[in-house]
Design an enzyme around this catalytic site. Sequence first.
Site, PDB file in Angstrom:
ATOM      1  N   GLU A 164     -74.654  10.731  82.952  1.00 31.33           N
ATOM      2  CA  GLU A 164     -75.705  11.459  83.674  1.00 31.33           C
ATOM      3  C   GLU A 164     -76.422  12.346  82.664  1.00 31.33           C
ATOM      4  O   GLU A 164     -76.149  12.279  81.466  1.00 31.33           O
ATOM      5  CB  GLU A 164     -75.090  12.296  84.804  1.00 31.33           C
ATOM      6  CG  GLU A 164     -74.059  13.297  84.323  1.00 31.33           C
ATOM      7  CD  GLU A 164     -73.308  14.023  85.448  1.00 31.33           C
ATOM      8  OE1 GLU A 164     -73.828  14.061  86.566  1.00 31.33           O
ATOM      9  OE2 GLU A 164     -72.225  14.547  85.169  1.00 31.33           O
ATOM     10  N   LYS A 172     -67.558  20.628  90.710  1.00 34.76           N
ATOM     11  CA  LYS A 172     -68.745  21.415  90.331  1.00 34.76           C
ATOM     12  C   LYS A 172     -68.303  22.853  90.053  1.00 34.76           C
ATOM     13  O   LYS A 172     -68.400  23.742  90.906  1.00 34.76           O
ATOM     14  CB  LYS A 172     -69.776  21.353  91.466  1.00 34.76           C
ATOM     15  CG  LYS A 172     -71.186  21.148  90.953  1.00 34.76           C
ATOM     16  CD  LYS A 172     -72.119  20.750  92.034  1.00 34.76           C
ATOM     17  CE  LYS A 172     -73.487  21.358  91.844  1.00 34.76           C
ATOM     18  NZ  LYS A 172     -74.068  21.300  90.514  1.00 34.76           N
ATOM     19  N   ARG A 195     -68.809  19.332  99.650  1.00 34.21           N
ATOM     20  CA  ARG A 195     -68.539  19.181  98.213  1.00 34.21           C
ATOM     21  C   ARG A 195     -67.948  20.457  97.618  1.00 34.21           C
ATOM     22  O   ARG A 195     -67.016  20.397  96.815  1.00 34.21           O
ATOM     23  CB  ARG A 195     -69.817  18.758  97.472  1.00 34.21           C
ATOM     24  CG  ARG A 195     -69.545  18.346  96.031  1.00 34.21           C
ATOM     25  CD  ARG A 195     -70.731  17.662  95.382  1.00 34.21           C
ATOM     26  NE  ARG A 195     -71.875  18.530  95.223  1.00 34.21           N
ATOM     27  CZ  ARG A 195     -73.057  18.132  94.760  1.00 34.21           C
ATOM     28  NH1 ARG A 195     -73.259  16.869  94.429  1.00 34.21           N
ATOM     29  NH2 ARG A 195     -74.046  18.983  94.630  1.00 34.21           N
TER      30      ARG A 195
HETATM   31  N1  PMP Z   1     -75.108  16.006  87.647  1.00 33.18           N
HETATM   32  C1  PMP Z   1     -74.789  17.277  87.349  1.00 33.18           C
HETATM   33  C2  PMP Z   1     -73.966  17.554  86.153  1.00 33.18           C
HETATM   34  C3  PMP Z   1     -75.228  18.320  88.183  1.00 33.18           C
HETATM   35  O1  PMP Z   1     -74.904  19.584  87.908  1.00 33.18           O
HETATM   36  C4  PMP Z   1     -76.024  18.014  89.313  1.00 33.18           C
HETATM   37  C5  PMP Z   1     -76.500  19.114  90.228  1.00 33.18           C
HETATM   38  N2  PMP Z   1     -77.423  19.948  89.608  1.00 33.18           N
HETATM   39  C6  PMP Z   1     -76.366  16.667  89.562  1.00 33.18           C
HETATM   40  C7  PMP Z   1     -75.868  15.708  88.712  1.00 33.18           C
HETATM   41  C8  PMP Z   1     -77.212  16.297  90.730  1.00 33.18           C
HETATM   42  O2  PMP Z   1     -76.527  16.461  91.934  1.00 33.18           O
HETATM   43  P1  PMP Z   1     -77.221  16.838  93.290  1.00 33.18           P
HETATM   44  O3  PMP Z   1     -78.202  15.754  93.593  1.00 33.18           O
HETATM   45  O4  PMP Z   1     -76.131  16.898  94.299  1.00 33.18           O
HETATM   46  O5  PMP Z   1     -77.907  18.145  93.097  1.00 33.18           O
END
Ligand code: PMP
Length: 283
Positions: free
Chosen positions: A181, A148, A49
């Site tokens: 989210e 990210k 990622r």
């Molecule tokens: N959404 C956002 C905006 C994030 O920054 C993250 C990670 N902290 C997630 C969702 C969750 O992703 P992951 O399970 O890969 O940590």
Amino acid sequence: MIYINGEFYKKEEAKISVYDHGLLYGDGVFEGIRIYNGKIFKLTEHIKRIFESARAIYMEIGITIMDMEKLIIECVEKNNKKNGYIRLVITRGAGSLGIEPNTCKKPSIIVIVDDIQLYPQDYYDKGIKIITSTYRRIPIECFDVRIKSLNYLNNVLAKIEARKSNSQESLMLNKDGYVVECTGDNIFIIKDSVLKTPDTSYGALNGITRNVVLELADKLEIKSKETLISRLDVINADEVFLTGTGAEIIPVICVDDITIADGKPGIITEKIIKSFKNYILKN
Ligand code: PMP
């Protein structure tokens, strides 16, 4: 010990240039990764990622995926951490003042290995309260937030808003008003025994914990759907929970002062949490 560009430093001595474009312009990408029982959880997925994020911002990391994996393993070993959290940050590097990324000679690679506890245990046992943020998720035509990147102010402001309302998290909608989210976590709802989460095409990060939960639901024979979800669906859900590397799986019991179902973490949520705990022991 913190890794910066080929050297290890003590926490107090780990410093980067004030000319680093990661600091000056948020020009960089990052990952948060867990260590469980001496094993790095989903390392390959996280590395993949961050390489995809870097590619999307035209940033050449300068090392291969394999060498990056080796580096992370070395950092964890150096810190002798059996359970904890890794923050991998890759910035455009130090350059001159002015946004021009070409002035940055080489990306800065930073690896921090530390402990993490995002929420107190009580929140995991009883669930958290969230609000709907007034800040909409940045629309894809402005910037694809599934990259990210080090630009998290949209999320930071939504998080501040949650705190101001005595809540732990903020639900973020996209510009069309659909649920995307939370500020650092993906969201799931359960309605009539079906597990639902917004499709990533609505702007949600392709969360690694999210994908594990979908895989576990399959194994538990819980029907799941990646679909369009509105705020109304969330408040009328039977169960709600959030997922993320830092937060893991956390139940939500209240949205905008409206209690979800009977105000307790739901049965399916607890089943998934139990299954997740088993999963991290084995993976
Ligand atoms: N959404 C956002 C905006 C994030 O920054 C993250 C990670 N902290 C997630 C969702 C969750 O992703 P992951 O399970 O890969 O940590």
